[in-house]
Design an enzyme around this catalytic site. Structure first.
Site, PDB file in Angstrom:
ATOM      1  N   TYR A 362       0.726  -1.244  -0.076  1.00  0.00           N
ATOM      2  CA  TYR A 362      -0.016  -0.098  -0.079  1.00  0.00           C
ATOM      3  C   TYR A 362       0.721   1.475  -0.044  1.00  0.00           C
ATOM      4  CZ  TYR A 362      -0.220  -0.065   5.256  1.00  0.00           C
ATOM      5  OH  TYR A 362      -0.050  -0.350   6.635  1.00  0.00           O
ATOM      6  N   GLU A 363       0.213   2.481  -0.461  1.00  0.00           N
ATOM      7  CA  GLU A 363       0.690   3.661  -0.533  1.00  0.00           C
ATOM      8  C   GLU A 363       1.918   3.541  -1.579  1.00  0.00           C
ATOM      9  OE1 GLU A 363       1.088   6.468   2.614  1.00  0.00           O
ATOM     10  OE2 GLU A 363      -0.490   5.455   3.770  1.00  0.00           O
ATOM     11  N   GLY A 364       1.628   2.709  -2.696  1.00  0.00           N
ATOM     12  CA  GLY A 364       2.787   2.564  -3.665  1.00  0.00           C
ATOM     13  C   GLY A 364       3.541   1.313  -3.443  1.00  0.00           C
TER      14      GLY A 364
END
Length: 380
Positions: A362-364
């Site tokens: 998550y978040e990239g």
């Protein structure tokens, strides 16, 4: 370069450590099993100022630096990543986004409550067909003059059902591509806004992860963040800071697993001596410690860059890429050091291993971080 923590940072670290041990550790296994959101713990984190750490005190925040935030994230994540991700999202994505780019009216209306933990927020970017490719937004926000009409679905949203304020990224003008995307503040309870079922996840099972459905939701024009078409740039700038939070979370998960493995190795005996005296185990601990220290330096450097006003896109991406790998590698080795007990819930390391995986996603994802890093180094 001075890596010594200030007296204030040491106090903050100790406060977070005490809270993690006294408030998060009791019941953490049960919350994980039951997929139970840590409601009381989140409320107490708000009272301690952990939910608006970097927000200006005039909006109810703690006014602290990013390094202090990273320290708190590490300490909380040693014990309970499901709780720390609430701190990360509320600080890095929601509070930061509104404070940095919102209007004064938006700050007074929303930020003051978010920073104190009176309410919590959610950041809504990912969709069924727009995960790593954030430009492919299918959620639309059609301009109707004084308001937008929002339609679409968002996936994997942290704080999905417990948030009161949602920052939603949506496409207003498809012909303009990513320059036609906007960021809108949507309130819980808006007509046409539905919360889907909770996701049954591998890790961070206490975290509240849902799909969100928007059916002709009217969003007032004054709830748009920034100028028309600023939404994609807003999301990318906000996520750069979010990566520092997740890198800190990964660092904490790794450190927590390492500390448990070291403690266990000094107690467990085989072949007539503690297993820490066997080179096979001692060398594992040496590698774990070295990698964690390297990750910590990357995390602190990214936080320092942000505090100094430097561009932190590259340092944040490197910190997240490496710290998340260290979290995965360290937790696997911690389970191995525990042997059969590592596979048993009461020893905590199997949960930390499951929690570690999401930090690479998550978040990239790690693959996206490599794109960010390679672009950063090749253009210079």
């Amino acid at each position: 370069m001075d890596y010594t923590l200030t007296e204030e940072q040491k106090m903050i670290q100790q406060a977070a450590r005490d809270f993690a041990q006294n408030e998060l550790l009791p019941g953490v296994i049960e919350r994980d099993d039951a997929q139970q959101f840590p409601t009381e713990q989140v409320k107490k984190m708000g009272e301690l100022g952990f939910l608006g750490m970097m927000v200006n005190p005039k909006y109810g925040g703690s006014g602290l630096d990013t390094v202090s935030y990273a320290i708190v994230m590490e300490e909380l994540s040693k014990v309970d990543a499901s709780s720390s991700v609430v701190v990360s999202v509320n600080n890095s994505l929601v509070c930061y986004g509104i404070e940095a780019y919102g209007t004064e009216e938006q700050k007074e209306k929303y930020l003051t409550k978010l920073a104190t933990g009176e309410i919590i927020g959610a950041f809504c970017l990912s969709e069924p067909e727009a995960g790593s490719d954030a430009t492919s937004q299918k959620t639309t926000a059609i301009d109707k003059g004084d308001y937008y009409v929002l339609n679409g679905t968002k996936n994997w949203i942290t704080n999905g059902s417990t948030a009161s304020v949602y920052i939603v990224i949506a496409q207003t003008d498809k012909e303009k591509g990513h320059k036609g995307i906007n960021a809108l503040i949507v309130e819980k309870g808006a007509e046409g806004f539905e919360i889907g079922p909770k996701e049954n996840k591998l890790g961070i099972r206490g975290s509240d992860t849902h799909s969100l459905i928007f059916n002709d939701v009217k969003v007032p024009k004054e709830n748009r963040i920034g100028e028309d078409g600023f939404g994609f740039k807003f999301a990318m700038k906000t996520l750069s800071g979010g990566r520092i939070g997740i890198a800190s979370q990964a660092l904490g998960i790794a450190t927590g697993a390492y500390e448990l493995a070291k403690e266990y190795s000094n107690q467990r005996k085989s072949f007539g001596t503690e297993i820490s005296n066997h080179q096979a185990i001692a060398f594992k601990l040496a590698d774990m410690h070295t990698q964690i220290e390297a990750a910590r330096h990357l995390v602190y450097k990214a936080a320092w860059d942000k505090d100094k006003g430097h561009n932190f896109d590259l340092s944040g991406a490197m910190a997240k890429l490496y710290a998340s790998k260290v979290a995965m590698d360290t937790t696997i080795e911690a389970v191995q050091i525990h042997g059969g007990n590592g596979f048993v819930k009461e020893y905590h390391v199997e949960r930390l291993m499951r929690d570690a995986k999401i930090t690479q996603i998550y978040e990239g994802t790690s693959e996206i971080q490599k794109i960010v890093i390679s672009r950063g180094i090749l253009k210079n």
